[in-house]
Structure formats: C-alpha cells, structure tokens
Write a protein that holds these residues in place. Structure first.
Motif, PDB file in Angstrom:
ATOM      1  N   LEU B 344      39.976  56.980  46.197  1.00  0.00           N
ATOM      2  CA  LEU B 344      40.094  55.677  45.520  1.00  0.00           C
ATOM      3  C   LEU B 344      39.976  54.545  46.536  1.00  0.00           C
ATOM      4  N   LYS B 345      40.648  54.723  47.667  1.00  0.00           N
ATOM      5  CA  LYS B 345      40.594  53.704  48.721  1.00  0.00           C
ATOM      6  C   LYS B 345      39.154  53.551  49.213  1.00  0.00           C
ATOM      7  N   SER B 346      38.491  54.690  49.429  1.00  0.00           N
ATOM      8  CA  SER B 346      37.111  54.647  49.908  1.00  0.00           C
ATOM      9  C   SER B 346      36.220  53.933  48.893  1.00  0.00           C
ATOM     10  N   MET B 347      36.455  54.228  47.602  1.00  0.00           N
ATOM     11  CA  MET B 347      35.617  53.598  46.581  1.00  0.00           C
ATOM     12  C   MET B 347      35.842  52.088  46.557  1.00  0.00           C
ATOM     13  N   LEU B 348      37.127  51.691  46.649  1.00  0.00           N
ATOM     14  CA  LEU B 348      37.423  50.255  46.589  1.00  0.00           C
ATOM     15  C   LEU B 348      36.843  49.522  47.791  1.00  0.00           C
ATOM     16  N   ILE B 349      36.997  50.110  48.976  1.00  0.00           N
ATOM     17  CA  ILE B 349      36.525  49.403  50.177  1.00  0.00           C
ATOM     18  C   ILE B 349      35.003  49.507  50.309  1.00  0.00           C
ATOM     19  N   SER B 350      34.486  50.747  50.301  1.00  0.00           N
ATOM     20  CA  SER B 350      33.046  50.914  50.554  1.00  0.00           C
ATOM     21  C   SER B 350      32.201  50.597  49.328  1.00  0.00           C
ATOM     22  N   GLY B 351      32.671  50.973  48.153  1.00  0.00           N
ATOM     23  CA  GLY B 351      31.861  50.764  46.943  1.00  0.00           C
ATOM     24  C   GLY B 351      31.994  49.365  46.398  1.00  0.00           C
ATOM     25  N   SER B 536      26.902  49.948  41.898  1.00  0.00           N
ATOM     26  CA  SER B 536      27.499  50.177  43.220  1.00  0.00           C
ATOM     27  C   SER B 536      28.453  51.352  43.183  1.00  0.00           C
ATOM     28  N   ILE B 537      29.244  51.441  42.101  1.00  0.00           N
ATOM     29  CA  ILE B 537      30.205  52.553  41.994  1.00  0.00           C
ATOM     30  C   ILE B 537      29.451  53.885  41.878  1.00  0.00           C
ATOM     31  N   ILE B 538      28.403  53.886  41.053  1.00  0.00           N
ATOM     32  CA  ILE B 538      27.628  55.127  40.898  1.00  0.00           C
ATOM     33  C   ILE B 538      26.998  55.520  42.239  1.00  0.00           C
ATOM     34  N   LEU B 539      26.440  54.524  42.927  1.00  0.00           N
ATOM     35  CA  LEU B 539      25.807  54.826  44.212  1.00  0.00           C
ATOM     36  C   LEU B 539      26.832  55.270  45.248  1.00  0.00           C
ATOM     37  N   TRP B 540      28.034  54.670  45.180  1.00  0.00           N
ATOM     38  CA  TRP B 540      29.093  55.111  46.105  1.00  0.00           C
ATOM     39  C   TRP B 540      29.367  56.605  45.879  1.00  0.00           C
ATOM     40  N   ALA B 541      29.451  56.966  44.561  1.00  0.00           N
ATOM     41  CA  ALA B 541      29.728  58.377  44.235  1.00  0.00           C
ATOM     42  C   ALA B 541      28.610  59.266  44.770  1.00  0.00           C
ATOM     43  N   LEU B 542      27.360  58.799  44.598  1.00  0.00           N
ATOM     44  CA  LEU B 542      26.222  59.588  45.090  1.00  0.00           C
ATOM     45  C   LEU B 542      26.237  59.695  46.608  1.00  0.00           C
ATOM     46  N   MET B 543      26.833  58.662  47.260  1.00  0.00           N
ATOM     47  CA  MET B 543      26.865  58.673  48.722  1.00  0.00           C
ATOM     48  C   MET B 543      28.104  59.386  49.259  1.00  0.00           C
ATOM     49  N   ASN B 634      16.585  54.006  53.029  1.00  0.00           N
ATOM     50  CA  ASN B 634      15.912  54.640  51.880  1.00  0.00           C
ATOM     51  C   ASN B 634      16.808  54.663  50.648  1.00  0.00           C
ATOM     52  N   ILE B 635      18.112  54.960  50.876  1.00  0.00           N
ATOM     53  CA  ILE B 635      19.044  54.998  49.737  1.00  0.00           C
ATOM     54  C   ILE B 635      19.084  53.614  49.084  1.00  0.00           C
ATOM     55  N   ALA B 636      19.197  52.568  49.919  1.00  0.00           N
ATOM     56  CA  ALA B 636      19.284  51.204  49.400  1.00  0.00           C
ATOM     57  C   ALA B 636      18.015  50.831  48.636  1.00  0.00           C
ATOM     58  N   LEU B 637      16.861  51.231  49.182  1.00  0.00           N
ATOM     59  CA  LEU B 637      15.594  50.869  48.542  1.00  0.00           C
ATOM     60  C   LEU B 637      15.446  51.579  47.195  1.00  0.00           C
ATOM     61  N   LEU B 638      15.908  52.844  47.137  1.00  0.00           N
ATOM     62  CA  LEU B 638      15.853  53.564  45.859  1.00  0.00           C
ATOM     63  C   LEU B 638      16.773  52.893  44.843  1.00  0.00           C
ATOM     64  N   GLY B 639      17.964  52.510  45.311  1.00  0.00           N
ATOM     65  CA  GLY B 639      18.924  51.824  44.434  1.00  0.00           C
ATOM     66  C   GLY B 639      18.358  50.512  43.932  1.00  0.00           C
ATOM     67  N   GLY B 640      17.529  49.891  44.767  1.00  0.00           N
ATOM     68  CA  GLY B 640      16.943  48.597  44.413  1.00  0.00           C
ATOM     69  C   GLY B 640      16.073  48.641  43.180  1.00  0.00           C
ATOM     70  N   PHE B 641      15.666  49.819  42.786  1.00  0.00           N
ATOM     71  CA  PHE B 641      14.851  49.902  41.576  1.00  0.00           C
ATOM     72  C   PHE B 641      15.684  49.576  40.337  1.00  0.00           C
ATOM     73  N   ALA B 642      16.977  49.888  40.394  1.00  0.00           N
ATOM     74  CA  ALA B 642      17.855  49.576  39.262  1.00  0.00           C
ATOM     75  C   ALA B 642      18.021  48.066  39.156  1.00  0.00           C
ATOM     76  N   ALA B 643      18.214  47.408  40.258  1.00  0.00           N
ATOM     77  CA  ALA B 643      18.308  45.947  40.329  1.00  0.00           C
ATOM     78  C   ALA B 643      18.255  45.617  41.806  1.00  0.00           C
ATOM     79  N   THR B 653      27.551  49.444  51.475  1.00  0.00           N
ATOM     80  CA  THR B 653      28.318  50.681  51.337  1.00  0.00           C
ATOM     81  C   THR B 653      27.907  51.689  52.417  1.00  0.00           C
ATOM     82  N   ALA B 654      26.588  51.882  52.578  1.00  0.00           N
ATOM     83  CA  ALA B 654      26.100  52.887  53.527  1.00  0.00           C
ATOM     84  C   ALA B 654      26.544  52.568  54.941  1.00  0.00           C
ATOM     85  N   TYR B 655      26.483  51.307  55.316  1.00  0.00           N
ATOM     86  CA  TYR B 655      26.835  50.958  56.684  1.00  0.00           C
ATOM     87  C   TYR B 655      28.334  50.792  56.887  1.00  0.00           C
TER      88      TYR B 655
END
Lengths: 103, 739, 64
Positions: B344-351, B536-543, B634-643, B653-655
């Motif tokens: 939960l902490k990781s999701m709140l901070i990173s996501g 962002s939350i979904i991508l955090w989970a994927l990451m 690459n992860i960010a660019l793929l996510g960019g297709f959603a918005a 999140t990644a960094y």
C-alpha cells in the motif's frame, strides 16, 4: 407597406447591379482581384469560376456592382476584403475569380 | 408545470450565439473569437418562471444553403426538429451581413425573434439601430441585448417564450427576386403545392427557392421523393438558368442573393441604421489588420507573439511549479515516514504521489499557458493566424480551414486532438479533410506539453522557452511535410477554395479570460485526478507484480547480511539507532548505509525488471535501444497510448521504484538527469518520438469515427509510430556520432 | 496482509473505472446512430446537456 413593395422599391438597385455584370459596363482598368496590388476601394464587376464558388460568394455579399475595400493586398496570394460591413479572407483561387475595377 | 418549449439559437459565425447560450444555461461551452467553433448543435436546459425551456445552439452560418457542414446541420435541425421559436442573433455592428440569414429564416417561415447583440460595440462604432423600426419592417420582434454582460437576456427570453406560445401562423415571406425569377418561382410553387411535393419537410415556397438556388441536398431529396415532379422542376430551373446566364452572365442563386441584399439595403435605408461617423472610414480593427496581417511584418509578429507566449509561460510559472514539486516531495516524505512498509505504501508513493503528482505539478505552467492562449483567442488574433497560415498550408496541400483544427489540437500548445479531429468537419473536400485528420495528432496537445516541459526543463535548463518554441515549430513542420506526402501519394486531389470571415478584434474581458483559463485548467486537473490516477495505479500494479521470486529475494538478503557482517558490531548498532531516529551516523556508518541502499535499489530495480511491465519493456529494448530508449522509457511510452499524460506519471513511478540513489524529495527531472541512460541526445530522441508516435486511444477512436473506417485509424497508429521511431533513431544515431 | 487486500481492492476499482470509460468511449464512437459527437473528448464531456441548470435566479438578479 408590405415587404414585397419595399423590395420592389429597391429593384432599381438590383438593376444597377445587373448592368455591371456585363463587362463592357466596367470601364477603366479592371482585372482579377488577385492582380490588384494596391489597397483601397474597388468595385466588383463580375464573379467568374464554377457555380458553387459564385453562389458562395453571393451569399457572402460578394456581388457584382458592390463596392469593397482591399485591406491587405497580396499580389498572387490571399487578400483581405472589407465588404458588406465584414472582413473576408480570400485565397488566390477565389480572388483570381473576382474581377474588380478600381474606384 | 407548463409544456416545455424548444428554442434554437441561430446566427452568423461569431455573432455571440455560444456566449448567449452559456449565459442562459449557465454551461461552460467553449467560446472563441473565431468563426467555426461550433460544428455540432449543443443542447442545454433552463427554467424561466416555471417554464421549462430546451435550447439548442446551432453552428454559425451565413446562409441556409448546403454550402458547408454547418449550414446543413443548422438547416436539418430547423426542418427536422421544428423548434417552437428560433432566436436569430444578429450582430448590431455588422447588420447588413447578419440580416442575410434573417431573410432566409423569413423565407422559410419559422417562428422568429431577433436578438440584436453587441449594441455596445455598435455604439462605439457610432452605429445606432432603431429596433422598433427594424421590427416593424421585418414583422418580427427585435430585442437589443449584450450577451457578454447578460444585459437584455431576460427580456429576450420573455419575448421568445411569448412567440413560442402564441398561436400566430408563420407564413414564408415573399421577397422579390426580379421579374424573371418571380415568374418561374410562382409556377414552381404552384406545381409543388398541387402535388404536395416535399411538403412534409419544407414549405412549397421555400422548396421552390431552393430549386432555383440549385441546392444539392434538396435536389437529391426531391429526386428520391418524386422523380417525375423533380425532373419537371429541374427542367424549368435549367431553362431560367440558361436564360440568366445568356443575358446577364449570372446564375439564379447569385441573382437571388443579390435581391436579398437589395431587400436588406431597402430596409436599412428606411432609417433603421444611423451612422455617427463616416461610413467609409476604416475601423480600428481594420487598421490593426493592415499591420498584423502585413505580408512581411505579419509573420514576424506572429512568431514573436508565439515566442513571447512561451517566454511568459516559463518565466512566470517557474516559481509556482517548484512549489508544487516541493509540495509533492513533502507529501512523499510524509507518506514514507508515517506508513508501515508494504504494497500500500509503495502504491501511494510510487503510483499515486510520484505518478499523478508529476502530472499535477505542471498545473501552474498549464494555467499560465492557457491564459496566454485565451488572450490570443478572445482578442481575435487566432483567426489572423489562420489567415496568414493559409498560404503556407496551401503549399503543403492542406486547406485554410485546416488551420483551426491544428490550433485546436495544440498548434500553439495545450490543445486536444479530439476536438481537433472533430473540427475537421468544416472541410468539404474529403482528401484535404483526411490529410488534416491524420496530421492534427502531431500537434503538442495539453498532455504532451508537460512531457516536453519536463525533458526540456531537465536537459536544456537555460533556454526553455526557445526550445519549446523550436519543438512547436518542428511539430508544424513535420505535420505539414507529412500532409504533403499524403497528398502526393494516398490522398491525391485538387485544392479547394478557402474563404473565411475575419472577426473584428475585441478587447478580451478579464471575466472571459479567467473563465477560459480556469475551465481548461480544471479539465486538466480533473483528468489527472480520474483517468490518469486510474491508469497510474494499474501501471504501478503492472510494474510491481509478480514481484521477485523468493530465491532472488534470498540472494539480496544474503548480500545485505554479508555487507553488514563486514562492518564491526558498533557500526551496525549505530545504523540501527539511526534508523530508529535515536542516533547520529559516523563516517563508517554512512558508508554502510550507502552500501545497503545500493543493494535495496538493486533489488527494487530487479523487481521492476521482473514485473509484467518490466518484461514487456525489456522485450522491446533491443529495438528501442537503437533510438536510445531503455526498458523503463518503453513502459512509459506504451502507457502513453492510454493517455499521453501517463508518460510522465509512468516515468515518475518507474524512476522512483528502481532508482539508484533515491531521495524522496528529488523531482523526476533531477532523477532523469542523474540516470546514466539519459543525456540530452536521448532526451531529444524521446521527445521526438513522443511528439509524433501513435495518437492516444481516444483520438484513434475519434479518427475511426470521423474517417468512417478503422483502416485510417490503424494507418494513423502504424504510420505515426514507424515515422516517429525512424525520426528518433536518426536523431539518436546522428547525435551520438556528433558527440 | 491487510495492505494487500486494500491494494487489490484499489486496483480492481481502477481497472473497472478505466475499462468502463474506454468501453463507453469506444461504443459511443462506433454507434452509427450517434452522428453528432465522437464521444467525450480527453478534456471532458462536450455535450452541453451534461451541464444544464436553472437560470431563474441568475436572470432575476441581473435585471435588478
């Protein structure tokens, strides 16, 4: 007075306009708007080009016999024309189809 | 409760319909001082003294013939929906031109009331309109209003409701179009009346006029309804057309327009209009145009204004943006210290905080940029930009009407491709429209701006405005070159003429500017707080998941133990005390902490790489590294297709998850600069890829809808991505060669 | 453990929300009956009807 009477009254104006559509009535120097390279007043002599363009121009008030003012003369490209109280931006194709005579 | 009333707002472009609509319904439809902003009709509701009213804002038109999409939309609405009353908004400062549409409503015989708008502007120009006289001559009520301030709107609504509720029968007005046409029209009308030809949709008189005007839509309808009658009418119209062409070199529609204008003049000359000043004088607006649209100075001023806008945005927003960064840094710090360790902490901070915070951090910048654009738009300057750009557009096979969709999509910065794609409906030529449709996503929309600002701010700190300006110019250049390429290959075709009415310059009101700026900024915030948060939350989970396997986790634990063991017991207890905030660290203690942190980060980096998103990013790395993108990008660019905003939040999140030297208060920009994978060449390559690759999901769907086939939507995705990758590849390789 | 439960709940909500939004967008755009708009733009819903309210009070106030 009905609207129709009013309208009939102004027919003299319409006649005047129609006379100008025949090119010989446009005396003096006249040519396409796109070739007119000075700002100032012009009189529209004729609209050439396809039917759609003529109709579109007519609905915007660019009619033979009307007086207009060129605000931004750009030989060979678009120009700004002040007519019927509004400012129109015309591209080269359109302005080369409007034959004007300087006033 | 009384029966609800339906009203329609109609008038010339820029006469103030949408302003009045917003005033009446309290809605926030976008209003701009340039024509063609409303392509669809928009509906709103309001209640006046227990009377429910549904009001529709129609697109601005000069006439009711089928010359443009706006005209067809307006006309179809009036004939199909038959509103109880049509409020015709007439610009008092430009009465002649505006009354042209009024005459057509009169010909159509719709229940009409005239809202004489902008009487204040007219007064400034020394124009006085005698409303009673105008009402008497036209036979309809005329109410003077100032839509911008709301003056007179109550009276207008009161009278409009009276008109809607009255039993009066509205017959089409009879206007003379000259002896020749009047005679034919009479014959045509009698044929139409006798055979009830199209009578369910249009009054016979109106159908007759439209036949004379050679109106494509009515001619087609007629052919479908009764081919025999239609044939007969067309023959009659053909004969009179030939006659007029031979004798006067005009088509019937020009003649009709001429007589309509004659009719308007005859009304105005009866004392409706009085001019205080010389009629022929040029207004201030025209004088400004002489300079601002000048062939040589005009474009220079345009570029200076654009550059000035970026300079203003960057210099004024610098401080508030840094405040926002510290705010989110502080929030991250608080979450870090107060929350127990866990997902939960990781999701709140990173996501959430690093993801959404990264997007929200740009709110001040976006606000300043929107404010600057609102000034350009409300003053009427954007329409001049369209005028000046027309010439350039023509060279590249686009149309003057393509300029507005480009600007709406973010041509100056901060637009959105979806309304941009929809705005291409104003283009009549299908090929020019398609070329515009496919190239508008190249503009820097509001979602790409923060990405640009982030990377420019991090790698080109000294000349941010200049780089922003250059990247904007690049977006235009690429869009135009691609358009030219499309027009020369898959979309070959002739150019069509472009005519546009330029609105007069108006001094923007502070209220208008504030509303414009706020509505756009609020949309940005709202999107960050909803869609971007969700993604962002979904991508955090994927990451994050599935997480490192136990064996690898044990490896890292073993490494940590080994390092700790290599230090004396006293240093280890020193670190323990420091972690419990009860002691200070010595030099050795600091060294131990640093070594352990490196192991922690290696573990989190390995976890990220092992995650679903990480695997996808790594899978693409062999190809993407040719253009300089690492797996995290690459992860960010793929996510960019959603918005596209997701690019920032995902990088955030990644960094923050796999960074070597994490410091919660560091901004994303600082983290990128420190990362060994990033340098200014990579930044430019990434920027170029982001600017030009596949449009976001919503835009793709919209392109499919507007183009009428998914083929073009897929073409746009594939073509843009390949093109963007090639461009980024070239930039990266050449940049590296040059050092 | 409780953290994992909350995280799963939040992720499910996010998935549902985003899925619903994109699905709606997709359906709106592919619905041939809907001629007018191509769904909500990225800057929100463009339909005025989403934001209709009464002006009764506004009008009376203004005229005073």
């Amino acid at each position: 007075m009905t609207l129709k009477d009013l309208n009939k009254k102004c027919r003299c104006l319409a006649k005047k306009v129609q006379q100008c559509t025949v090119s010989q009535h446009c005396v003096g120097q006249h040519g396409p708007l796109s070739e007119t390279c000075h700002a100032g007043k012009v009189k529209i002599c004729k609209i050439t080009g396809d039917r759609k363009l003529c109709a579109r121009m007519a609905s915007l008030g660019v009619l033979a016999g009307e007086e207009a003012e060129i605000i931004c003369p750009k030989k060979g490209s678009q120009c700004l024309l002040k007519i019927q109280g509004g400012t129109l931006s015309l591209d080269h194709t359109t302005s080369s189809n409007i034959i004007v005579q300087s006033v | 409760m009384k029966k609800p009333i339906t009203m329609a707002l109609a008038g010339n472009p820029n006469a103030g319909k949408t302003t009045l609509f917003n005033e009446l319904t309290g809605s926030r439809q976008h209003v701009g001082n340039y024509p063609g902003i409303t392509v669809d009709h928009k509906r709103g509701h309001f209640t006046y003294k227990d009377q429910k009213v549904t009001i529709t804002d129609l697109p601005g038109t000069y006439s009711l013939t089928a010359y443009s999409v706006e005209e067809i939309v307006s006309r179809d609405f009036l004939t199909n929906n038959r509103p109880d009353v049509v409020i015709n908004i007439v610009d008092a400062s430009n009465l002649e031109r505006n009354l042209y549409l009024t005459t057509q409503f009169l010909e159509m015989g719709v229940p009409l009331i005239i809202a004489l708008n902008m009487i204040d502007v007219a007064k400034d120009r020394g124009i006085t309109v005698r409303c009673e006289k105008l009402a008497e001559l036209l036979g309809v009520q005329v109410v003077p209003i100032i839509a911008r301030s709301g003056q007179g709107t109550e009276e207008l609504i009161k009278q409009a409701i009276e008109v809607a509720q009255s039993e009066k029968i509205w017959n089409p007005k009879d206007i003379s179009y000259g002896d020749d046409l009047d005679e034919v029209l009479m014959k045509i009308v009698s044929i139409i009346s006798d055979s009830s030809f199209l009578s369910s949709t249009y009054p016979p008189h109106y159908t007759g006029i439209k036949y004379l005007e050679h109106d494509d839509q009515i001619l087609t309808l007629g052919q479908k309804a009764d081919p025999v009658i239609a044939q007969k009418l067309e023959q009659m119209v053909g004969a009179i057309s030939d006659h007029l062409l031979k004798t006067m070199e005009v088509y019937p529609e020009s003649m009709i327009a001429d007589h309509r204008y004659g009719f308007i003049k005859s009304i105005i000359r009866q004392g409706v209009l009085t001019h205080k000043f010389d009629i022929d004088r040029l207004y201030t607006s025209d004088k400004i145009d002489k300079v601002l649209t000048n062939r040589l100075i005009g474009p220079v001023i345009m570029l200076l204004i654009l550059f000035g806008l970026y300079q203003f945005t960057f210099s004024w927003s610098e401080l508030p943006v840094s405040w926002m960064e510290s705010l989110f840094g502080w929030m991250g710090g608080i979450a870090d210290t107060t929350l127990p360790d866990g997902p939960l902490k990781s999701m709140l901070i990173s996501g959430v905080i690093d993801g959404v915070g990264g997007v929200l951090g740009f709110v001040p910048l976006i606000m300043f940029m929107f404010f600057g654009i609102a000034i350009l738009e409300d003053s009427g300057y954007l329409a001049r930009v369209a005028f000046m750009m027309d010439r350039i557009f023509r060279i590249f096979g686009l149309h003057g009407s393509s300029v507005m969709p480009f600007i709406v999509s973010g041509g100056i910065a901060g637009g959105c491709a979806v309304p941009g794609v929809m705005a291409t409906r104003t283009l009549r030529s299908p090929k020019e429209r398609m070329a515009t449709l496919l190239t508008v996503p190249f503009m820097n929309c509001g979602a790409k701006v923060p990405v640009l600002v982030l990377l420019i701010g991090a790698f080109f700190t000294d000349h941010q405005a200049l780089y922003m300006f250059l990247f904007t110019m690049l977006a235009w250049f690429v869009a135009l070159v691609v358009a030219k390429f499309l027009r020369m290959t898959v979309l070959k075709g002739e150019a069509t003429p472009f005519v546009m009415e330029l609105p007069p310059y108006r001094f923007p009101t502070l209220r208008g500017l504030v509303i414009h700026t706020w509505e756009r900024t609020w949309q940005y915030i709202k999107k960050a707080g909803t869609v971007i948060l969700g993604i962002s939350i979904i991508l955090w989970a994927l990451m994050t998941y599935p997480g490192l396997p136990e064996s690898q986790q044990d490896n890292f634990s073993a490494k940590r133990t080994a390092i700790s063991q290599s230090y004396p017991e006293s240093i280890r207890s020193e670190l323990l005390a420091y972690n419990q905030e009860t002691g200070e660290l010595s030099k050795k203690g600091k060294q131990l902490k640093a070594e352990l942190t490196i192991i922690d980060q290696e573990e989190s980096g390995a976890g990220l790489r092992y995650s679903i998103a990480g695997k996808i990013g790594t899978f693409l790395e062999p190809v993407s590294s040719l253009a300089g993108f690492d797996w995290r990008t690459n992860i960010a660019l793929l996510g960019g297709f959603a918005a596209k905003e997701v690019i920032i939040s995902t990088l955030g999140t990644a960094y923050s998850m796999g960074e070597v030297e994490v410091d919660a208060s560091d901004s994303l920009g600082e983290r990128l600069v420190r990362d060994p994978h990033w340098n200014s060449v990579v930044a430019v390559a990434v920027l170029i890829f982001i600017m030009f690759y596949a449009p976001c999901f919503v835009t793709v769907v919209c392109i499919a809808k507007e183009a009428g086939s998914w083929k073009w939507a897929f073409f746009s995705m594939a073509f843009n991505t390949v093109f963007a990758f090639l461009a980024a590849f070239l930039v990266f390789q050449i940049g590296n060669l040059l050092g | 453990m409780w953290q994992i439960g909350i995280v799963i709940l939040i992720i499910s909500i996010a998935l549902f929300f985003i899925g619903k939004r994109f699905y709606r967008q997709f359906r709106q755009a592919t619905d041939p009956a809907q001629q007018i708009s191509c769904g909500c733009s990225c800057s929100g819903c463009g339909e005025a009807s989403c934001d209709s309210r009464s002006i009764e009070h506004d009008l009376s106030k203004k005229e005073k």
